[in-house]
Design a protein around this motif. Structure first.
Motif: not given
Length: 324
Positions: A45, A88-89, A92, A95-96, A117
């Protein structure tokens, strides 16, 4: 960088299972020796190195935001999920990377990261048989198939536990470079190109306590790894340099069964899985290692009091009911 290079981004995190990472990576690396152009990048991350579930440090190439757009994005599993919510990280980052990749894949509990996600909503997926129920409960819009070794739904791939990541990677190599390359990779790594049956062949024999005898544990490993092989009493005893009488006694005392019945039970599980997948009863009997359809029918009659065909119809009816 060659235009033929296919980047594979593997998202690692503290607690990731090392074999979930290196198993697929070795498949891609072996394929490169045969002319493939995979470039495997380990991504976290933040770009910081991470510690695997066994404490071994994993050097990371870059952070998720800095990673080049991957052709394949893969999330390995770890014991931390599903015991805790996905951070959460990590959601994210996943998802990216998924949004910038050609296809998305997960190994074992990595499906929980993809699920968090929303990438598995409305799709078929699988994970390790022990946690398949939890994945289905946490993500009710995902149709979880607990017996599959791996599942493809469009450009999304999910696989069962640990070594199933190798099966999945072989399937991806075959998709990219054809069956000849994937077959050579499997031969080089001394693994099966395509395992018969589903996870039930591995989960069922392991539900009881493990044998105490090292010799018997070797027999269990041998039969579970290759249930369609020659596992007669004489053959098994020869592998361990034991007498057939001594091996029979070990099975009776430690597992409460005979070597022949144990082998038969594994083949029975495989045959059920093959019937679930739509194979004919005759084909299921052959692939599961039964000498004939009639021998499979006798086992079904003894264990379930129905024929293989009746079992298949019942399964199909139940599956349609769940889908509705």
């Amino acid at each position: 960088m060659s235009s033929d290079t296919h980047r594979v981004a593997i998202l690692v995190y503290d607690g990731v299972k090392l074999l979930d990472v290196v198993g697929p990576a070795e498949v891609f690396g072996e394929a490169n020796l045969l002319g493939a152009g995979y470039r495997v990048d380990l991504v976290s991350t933040t770009g910081a190195d991470v510690a695997s579930s066994m404490g071994m440090r994993i050097a990371v190439d870059c952070g998720a935001a800095a990673a080049a757009d991957p052709g394949t994005f893969l999330v390995p599993g770890g014991d931390i999920y599903p015991r805790t919510p996905v951070t959460r990280d990590l959601v994210e980052a996943a998802r990216d990377l998924a949004g910038r990749s050609g296809r998305v894949a997960s190994v074992c509990s990595g499906a929980f990261v993809l699920g968090a996600t929303g990438l598995l909503d409305g799709k078929r997926a699988t994970t390790h048989w022990k946690i398949a129920g939890e994945l289905a409960a946490r993500h009710p819009r995902t149709r979880v198939e607990p017996d599959a070794i791996y599942v493809r739904d469009g450009t999304t791939y999910t696989s069962a536990g640990v070594t199933a990541g190798i099966d999945l990677a072989l399937a991806l190599v075959e998709e990219d470079h054809g069956p000849d390359v994937s077959r050579e990779v499997a031969r080089s790594l001394v693994v099966y190109l395509q395992r018969a049956g589903g996870q039930s062949q591995f989960s069922a024999p392991l539900q009881g306590p493990p044998p105490r005898s090292p010799a018997l544990r070797r027999v269990v490993d041998l039969v579970t790894a290759d249930p369609t092989g020659n596992h007669s009493l004489t053959e098994l005893a020869g592998h361990l340099n034991l007498s057939t009488r001594h091996l029979t006694r070990l099975f009776r005392e430690e597992l409460g069964t005979t070597p022949a019945r144990y082998v038969e039970s594994i083949r029975f599980d495989i045959a059920k899985s093959l019937l679930d997948q739509g194979h004919t009863a005759t084909r299921a009997a052959s692939l599961a290692g039964f000498p004939s359809y009639e021998s499979l029918r006798r086992v079904f009659a003894r264990e379930l009091a129905i024929s293989p065909a009746a079992y298949q119809r019942r399964f199909a009816t139940a599956r349609r009911a769940r889908a509705e």
